[in-house]
Design an enzyme around this catalytic site. Structure first.
Site, PDB file in Angstrom:
ATOM      1  N   ARG A 142       0.838  -1.206   0.000  1.00  0.00           N
ATOM      2  CA  ARG A 142       0.000   0.000   0.000  1.00  0.00           C
ATOM      3  C   ARG A 142       0.868   1.249   0.000  1.00  0.00           C
ATOM      4  NH1 ARG A 142      -2.989   3.986   2.772  1.00  0.00           N
ATOM      5  NH2 ARG A 142      -5.151   4.120   2.023  1.00  0.00           N
ATOM      6  N   CYS A 143       1.945   1.225   0.783  1.00  0.00           N
ATOM      7  CA  CYS A 143       2.847   2.378   0.827  1.00  0.00           C
ATOM      8  C   CYS A 143       3.468   2.674  -0.537  1.00  0.00           C
ATOM      9  CB  CYS A 143       3.971   2.130   1.832  1.00  0.00           C
ATOM     10  SG  CYS A 143       3.473   2.190   3.559  1.00  0.00           S
TER      11      CYS A 143
END
Length: 409
Positions: free
Chosen positions: A396-397
């Site tokens: 996600r990052c």
């Protein structure tokens, strides 16, 4: 040929889980080669990355998405394309802003040398140097410091400098100086790329209150969820609520702020809690005693909505958002030991990227959590990320969705 495919019609993100259509990433470039032991804390890394392996890992991550038909946009390519399409004045402003924001601050002589150096390069190479940093050897100047322009080694975490919010964006003021320059590229592309120039901004880094994209979640077309974290302040969320309320075209009715532990290695909400399916959430039990919630009413809260403390427990809070009972999956699964939870939380065990409801991408190293997700009906597409994880982020990052299909709830 544009970096965007023919289906892309601008920012459109109204959920965390809708089928991913277009996503922004950045493969780590030379900038990670300039991380040294003495600067680990300053550059926000836990260790020095093995560059070759880190790039191979990132390529594996990108391949998973491309193999499923997702339009994967590389940040360097997007900035270079925007530069080539921009007016002369916009190009000059981009370069001058870069020079003014450079760390360390440039002398007038070095500013002149860096400007000439950048403008001597083909566009793509110029952008790469802006991101990676410039040494005295490349510039041909005398200096006590090897780096005349510092690198931006966190750029592969494309989640943080801006966030897609509905049909608009929030462009952020980053907490730490080492990351603030990263928003230069978002500011430039959203002001100048033909596909992005009409995008409304709900937050501007000139507002100078810290917020980062790892704290920004779109749970559905009515509700934003934003972390109160090591990187994002509650006062910033209050300002964001005011900005969104002031935009008459915005559909969002509610913002929920969630307090999480203020840890430097687990710095955003998405390292503690994520939404992976219509009613399935992954969380770290370490945060149980810290979770606290505030509501912003964007419908009846007046012109400047204020945070109202919400005393519900996590499961009831989530139920109030999704209108059904949530399934809460702890990191490591129900039988995980404290040590297993701590280890997998440390390597961003909640930080999966959903590319469809119930279909997620994440590191293979979090074996207990991957097994727990499988048992809960979540399909995990794993990839090896032992080097990338040293930058303290997972899938996600390393991604910023630009468009998702709407979810049929």
């Amino acid at each position: 040929m544009s970096v965007f495919d023919s289906k892309f019609n601008g920012i459109h993100v109204y959920s965390e889980i809708g089928e991913l259509e277009t996503v922004l990433v950045h493969e780590p470039g030379r900038e990670i080669d300039y991380i040294t032991p003495a600067r680990l804390d300053e550059l926000l890394f836990s260790a020095i990355l093995e560059s070759h392996d880190a790039r191979k890992e990132h390529q594996s991550f990108v391949k998973i998405m491309k193999d499923r038909g997702i339009n994967v946009v590389e940040l360097t390519d997007l900035v270079a394309e925007t530069y080539d399409l921009a007016s002369k004045a916009a190009k000059e402003e981009f370069i001058e802003t870069f020079l003014e924001e450079t760390v360390p601050v440039l002398t007038e002589a070095n500013k002149k040398a860096v400007r000439a150096f950048l403008l001597s390069k083909p566009t793509h190479e110029m952008v790469e140097f802006m991101m990676s940093g410039i040494t005295k050897y490349e510039l041909g100047v005398e200096s006590e410091n090897e780096l005349i322009v510092d690198p931006m080694p966190n750029l592969y975490f494309t989640r943080d400098p801006f966030a897609s919010v509905g049909n608009g964006v929030t462009i952020h003021f980053m907490r730490y100086i080492v990351r603030r320059r990263e928003t230069l590229f978002a500011r430039f592309v959203f002001r100048n790329h033909p596909k992005l120039v009409k995008t409304p901004w709900y937050y501007d880094p000139a507002m100078k209150m810290p917020i980062e994209g790892g704290d920004v979640f779109i749970y559905n077309n009515e509700t934003l969820v934003v972390g109160v974290s090591e990187r994002t302040d509650l006062d910033t969320i209050t300002l964001l609520a005011k900005n969104i309320k002031a935009n008459k075209e915005v559909e969002f009715k509610r913002i929920v702020a969630i307090n999480v532990p203020k840890w430097t290695n687990l710095m955003h909400l998405d390292t503690w809690l994520t939404m992976l399916d219509k009613n399935k959430f992954l969380y770290s039990p370490i945060a149980n005693d810290v979770f606290k919630f505030w509501d912003y009413d964007l419908v009846n809260g007046g012109a400047e909505p204020q945070p109202q403390l919400n005393g519900l427990p996590l499961d009831k809070l989530l139920a109030s958002i999704i209108n059904k009972e949530p399934v809460l999956i702890p990191i490591g699964g129900a039988g995980a030991t404290e040590m297993e939870i701590a280890r997998e939380t440390n390597f961003d065990g909640t930080n999966y990227l959903a590319i469809k409801p119930g279909l997620v991408i994440g590191y293979d190293r979090n074996e207990k959590t991957n097994a727990a997700l499988k048992a809960a009906g979540i399909t995990v597409l794993p990839f090896h990320g032992n080097q990338l994880s040293l930058g303290m982020g997972n899938a996600r990052c390393m991604s910023m969705p630009l468009s998702r299909k709407d979810v049929k709830w």
